[in-house]
Design a protein around this motif. Structure first.
Motif, PDB file in Angstrom:
ATOM      1  N   MET A   1     -35.828 -18.143  53.496  1.00 14.91           N
ATOM      2  CA  MET A   1     -37.091 -17.299  53.946  1.00 14.91           C
ATOM      3  C   MET A   1     -37.546 -17.942  55.263  1.00 14.91           C
ATOM      4  SD  MET A   1     -38.560 -14.984  52.837  1.00 14.91           S
ATOM      5  CE  MET A   1     -40.041 -13.817  52.839  1.00 14.91           C
ATOM      6  N   LYS A   2     -37.509 -19.097  55.431  1.00 17.23           N
ATOM      7  CA  LYS A   2     -38.053 -19.732  56.708  1.00 17.23           C
ATOM      8  C   LYS A   2     -37.004 -19.121  57.872  1.00 17.23           C
ATOM      9  CE  LYS A   2     -40.312 -23.801  55.751  1.00 17.23           C
ATOM     10  NZ  LYS A   2     -40.386 -25.225  56.021  1.00 17.23           N
ATOM     11  N   PHE A   3     -35.752 -19.013  57.753  1.00 23.81           N
ATOM     12  CA  PHE A   3     -34.956 -18.426  58.764  1.00 23.81           C
ATOM     13  C   PHE A   3     -35.245 -16.913  58.994  1.00 23.81           C
ATOM     14  CE2 PHE A   3     -30.731 -16.447  59.991  1.00 23.81           C
ATOM     15  CZ  PHE A   3     -30.502 -17.329  61.143  1.00 23.81           C
ATOM     16  N   ILE A   4     -35.425 -16.439  58.182  1.00 25.91           N
ATOM     17  CA  ILE A   4     -35.734 -14.853  58.430  1.00 25.91           C
ATOM     18  C   ILE A   4     -37.262 -14.720  59.221  1.00 25.91           C
ATOM     19  CG2 ILE A   4     -36.188 -12.734  57.419  1.00 25.91           C
ATOM     20  CD1 ILE A   4     -34.236 -13.137  55.468  1.00 25.91           C
ATOM     21  N   ASN A   5     -38.230 -15.590  58.543  1.00 34.37           N
ATOM     22  CA  ASN A   5     -39.553 -15.641  59.323  1.00 34.37           C
ATOM     23  C   ASN A   5     -39.376 -15.899  60.840  1.00 34.37           C
ATOM     24  OD1 ASN A   5     -40.631 -14.520  56.996  1.00 34.37           O
ATOM     25  ND2 ASN A   5     -41.379 -16.560  56.290  1.00 34.37           N
ATOM     26  N   LYS A   6     -38.226 -16.708  61.210  1.00 31.65           N
ATOM     27  CA  LYS A   6     -38.408 -17.122  62.736  1.00 31.65           C
ATOM     28  C   LYS A   6     -38.050 -15.908  63.382  1.00 31.65           C
ATOM     29  CE  LYS A   6     -34.775 -18.368  65.363  1.00 31.65           C
ATOM     30  NZ  LYS A   6     -33.515 -18.771  65.612  1.00 31.65           N
ATOM     31  N   PHE A   7     -37.652 -14.594  62.889  1.00 29.97           N
ATOM     32  CA  PHE A   7     -37.629 -13.483  64.020  1.00 29.97           C
ATOM     33  C   PHE A   7     -38.873 -12.781  63.944  1.00 29.97           C
ATOM     34  CE2 PHE A   7     -33.221 -14.360  62.470  1.00 29.97           C
ATOM     35  CZ  PHE A   7     -32.616 -14.167  63.502  1.00 29.97           C
ATOM     36  N   PHE A   8     -39.937 -13.214  63.191  1.00 31.55           N
ATOM     37  CA  PHE A   8     -41.273 -12.434  63.025  1.00 31.55           C
ATOM     38  C   PHE A   8     -42.452 -13.360  63.678  1.00 31.55           C
ATOM     39  CE2 PHE A   8     -38.450 -10.641  59.997  1.00 31.55           C
ATOM     40  CZ  PHE A   8     -38.447  -9.303  60.531  1.00 31.55           C
ATOM     41  N   GLU A   9     -42.192 -14.311  64.168  1.00 31.78           N
ATOM     42  CA  GLU A   9     -43.165 -15.454  64.802  1.00 31.78           C
ATOM     43  C   GLU A   9     -43.700 -14.526  66.029  1.00 31.78           C
ATOM     44  OE1 GLU A   9     -41.238 -19.068  65.577  1.00 31.78           O
ATOM     45  OE2 GLU A   9     -41.274 -19.604  63.370  1.00 31.78           O
ATOM     46  N   PRO A  10     -45.012 -15.070  66.461  1.00 28.31           N
ATOM     47  CA  PRO A  10     -45.716 -14.457  67.488  1.00 28.31           C
ATOM     48  C   PRO A  10     -45.090 -14.820  68.839  1.00 28.31           C
ATOM     49  CG  PRO A  10     -47.230 -15.451  66.074  1.00 28.31           C
ATOM     50  CD  PRO A  10     -45.947 -15.702  65.692  1.00 28.31           C
ATOM     51  N   TYR A  11     -45.050 -13.740  69.441  1.00 29.25           N
ATOM     52  CA  TYR A  11     -44.341 -13.731  70.910  1.00 29.25           C
ATOM     53  C   TYR A  11     -45.200 -14.476  71.889  1.00 29.25           C
ATOM     54  CZ  TYR A  11     -40.990 -10.443  69.314  1.00 29.25           C
ATOM     55  OH  TYR A  11     -39.910  -9.631  68.803  1.00 29.25           O
TER      56      TYR A  11
END
Length: 178
Positions: A1-11
């Protein structure tokens, strides 16, 4: 899940000051920006007919930018208001982050794994490699490209929001002077 959440971190996260209060911002956003479900307003803005480059989401202090391209990972503006203790200004804590669509990614990965398992059970070992290996690669390549494009749009989104905010402040001042 951490790998996928990496794409949704704040810019980007930043703060700015404004003379508008939280209630005034909500009222201005509801008056000035079209709702996210108003497809015609979104099309007008997307084709350059509309004046504003944002649409409202269900949350009154969350805006979605409309730019000339379609990118699902484009950052949404989330605004948290804080009253400044030393001045009458309001401090806006702004986060530009993509909407989290990790559930969609998990569904696509599970679907491709299921197709691969069905193909292997049917005896088509070579065809089972396509959904098992290629589909996740394609999914994460598209995510990486979309996130990279969205990060490049952050300065434009920030500038659009700040110019809209300053325009709203000027209108408030001119309304008070009348």
């Amino acid at each position: 899940m951490k790998f996928i959440n990496k794409f949704f971190e704040p810019y980007e996260k930043y703060s700015i000051r404004t003379t508008l209060t939280e209630e005034e911002l909500k009222e201005i956003f509801s008056r000035e920006f079209a709702s996210w479900y108003n497809i015609l307003a979104g099309l007008e803005i997307g084709f350059g007919v509309g004046k504003k480059n944002f649409v409202r989401t269900r949350d009154p202090l969350k805006l979605y930018p409309i730019l000339r391209t379609r990118n699902s990972l484009r950052g949404e503006l989330s605004i948290k208001c804080e009253k400044s203790p030393s001045s009458p200004d309001t401090i806006l804590h702004i986060t530009i982050a993509p909407s989290n669509q990790s559930l969609l990614i998990w569904i696509m990965l599970c679907f491709s794994a299921g197709i691969g398992i069905l193909m292997s059970c049917a005896g088509a070992w070579l065809h089972a490699l396509i959904p098992l290996l290629i589909m996740p690669t394609i999914i994460f390549t598209i995510l990486a490209i979309s996130a990279s494009c969205a990060e490049n749009e952050v300065p434009e989104i920030r500038q659009m929001f700040e110019s809209c905010l300053r325009d709203f402040e000027q209108r408030k001042i001119s309304d008070l002077e009348k």
